[in-house]
Scaffold this motif. Sequence first.
Motif, short mmCIF file in Angstrom:
data_model
loop_
_atom_site.label_atom_id
_atom_site.label_comp_id
_atom_site.label_asym_id
_atom_site.label_seq_id
_atom_site.Cartn_x
_atom_site.Cartn_y
_atom_site.Cartn_z
N GLN A 47 11.12 12.69 -52.03
CA GLN A 47 12.31 11.90 -51.71
C GLN A 47 11.94 10.59 -51.01
O GLN A 47 12.50 9.53 -51.31
N ILE A 48 10.99 10.66 -50.08
CA ILE A 48 10.58 9.45 -49.37
C ILE A 48 9.94 8.45 -50.32
O ILE A 48 10.27 7.25 -50.31
N ALA A 49 9.05 8.94 -51.18
CA ALA A 49 8.46 8.05 -52.17
C ALA A 49 9.53 7.54 -53.13
O ALA A 49 9.50 6.37 -53.56
N GLY A 50 10.49 8.40 -53.43
CA GLY A 50 11.55 8.02 -54.37
C GLY A 50 12.43 6.91 -53.85
O GLY A 50 12.95 6.11 -54.62
N ILE A 51 12.64 6.85 -52.52
CA ILE A 51 13.45 5.77 -51.95
C ILE A 51 12.81 4.42 -52.26
O ILE A 51 13.49 3.48 -52.69
N ALA A 52 11.50 4.33 -52.05
CA ALA A 52 10.80 3.07 -52.34
C ALA A 52 10.88 2.74 -53.82
O ALA A 52 11.10 1.59 -54.20
N HIS A 53 10.71 3.75 -54.66
CA HIS A 53 10.80 3.52 -56.10
C HIS A 53 12.20 3.02 -56.47
O HIS A 53 12.36 2.10 -57.27
N TRP A 54 13.24 3.66 -55.87
CA TRP A 54 14.61 3.28 -56.20
C TRP A 54 14.91 1.85 -55.78
O TRP A 54 15.50 1.08 -56.54
N ILE A 55 14.53 1.48 -54.55
CA ILE A 55 14.77 0.11 -54.09
C ILE A 55 14.10 -0.89 -55.02
O ILE A 55 14.67 -1.92 -55.39
N ASN A 56 12.87 -0.57 -55.42
CA ASN A 56 12.13 -1.45 -56.32
C ASN A 56 12.84 -1.64 -57.64
O ASN A 56 12.82 -2.73 -58.23
N THR A 57 13.48 -0.60 -58.13
CA THR A 57 14.16 -0.70 -59.44
C THR A 57 15.59 -1.20 -59.31
O THR A 57 16.10 -1.86 -60.22
#
Length: 462
Positions: A47-57
């Motif tokens: 989830q933590i890694a996913g937040i960064a991925h989501w913001i990037n996209t």
Amino acid sequence: MDADNRSVRRWGGRLLIALASVALTVALWPNATSLADLTGEEALRGQIAGIAHWINTAVRPQPDLQPEAVAGSPDAFPAVSAFGVNTFVQVEAEEAKRARSLDLVRAAGLRFIRQEFTWEDIEIHSKGDFIDRRNDPAGVDAWLKYDHIVDLAAERDLAIIARLSNPPAWSRAAGDELGTNAPPDDFNDFGDFAAAVAERYRGRIHYYQVWNEPNGNDEWGLQDVDPEAFTRLLCIAYERIKAADPQAVVLAGALTPTVANDGRHMNDLIFLQRMYDAGAGACFDVFSAQGYGLWSGPSDQRLRPTVINYPHNLFLRDLMVRNGDAGKAMWISEMGWNVAPENVRPDFGRVTEAQQARYAVGAYRRAQEEWPWVGVNSYWFLKRPADWEINEAWYYFRMLEPDFTPLPVYDAVAAYATAEPALSPMPAWKYTWMRSRPWLFLFGAAVLFFSLLRALAPSNAR
């Protein structure tokens, strides 16, 4: 006067900073109620890694979906139900087991079956020869098994999506040298077969899908894939099916979601654009996509063309819109999550049986609530007749064991599909908001950045 001007500038600057802050907040506000909803991940680390991925996209240009274009469009061919499943009843030797399979489909509230009408199993030995002499020298009518499937489906009020693929060896001069899925030498042979199926089942089968995954997985044979050649085959089949049954609905074969470009595979977005460039838009009524979640759940909000997750179809939808097909629907041909055990390589991701069950229900619901361009969503798959593929990852998508024992995913989907779930369709403003994210972010970030620079500048430089 100077004091007044400075006061106006000061208040104007504060207002601009406030607007920029609001724009940045709106741009980065998630359309989710939890980190699991946002990322499709259940573990905190993911989830933590996913937040960064989501913001990037989320701050990149977003797909143009035009969800309103499908509503009321004469080209949309809306489905009578969202619930479908892939079946292999043609490989069930016993008629009673075919009937039992479709009884369980109907009992689960599933209204569509995506069923192979296998060319090599119908026109087996030579062109125009529909007698099966593989096990009986006297031969039997190769159509009989498929007639039985059509009868069983009709008795249970199940609609069939007939998948037309798998050419017989006689259709290629090289036989099976390039693989059993390689296209025929003469695409008109496939057109004749498609016409024969449509003529035989006119008024009984309404939906035909031409091929499957022509952009990879050796489904175009052991050779480089070819979007222009596939488009020619698609257009021939479309013309012949429509001539045999003008009321038939033709689906383009679903593309495998891949980022590879190695000859034998082609990125599905590149493949689709080349199909459109070759004239494919006039040769299908409904487009098809695959809906595999792989390593994340159905709620995953991350959108990146080089990442394959459940919402990958949004990029295909964007290409449809860009090429003038906003009014056409998309049906998901295969959807599901894999429960491969530890001793089987997880080629399609790996989840638990409980996750598989929850994710399948979530996938149906998300498509129903958020993606109005999606019609039928077909789970991959109901069952296999035996455990022949027990050492292969793809076997572990199944809903039922070979002996018809239901797995948790079957029970969960049945409970959802038969309950007529209350849905909350996503309001139109949210689509506009999500497409506006990059511009809101750009405005907010730019204003705050230059405001920071100004604040840090020496006072005599202001």
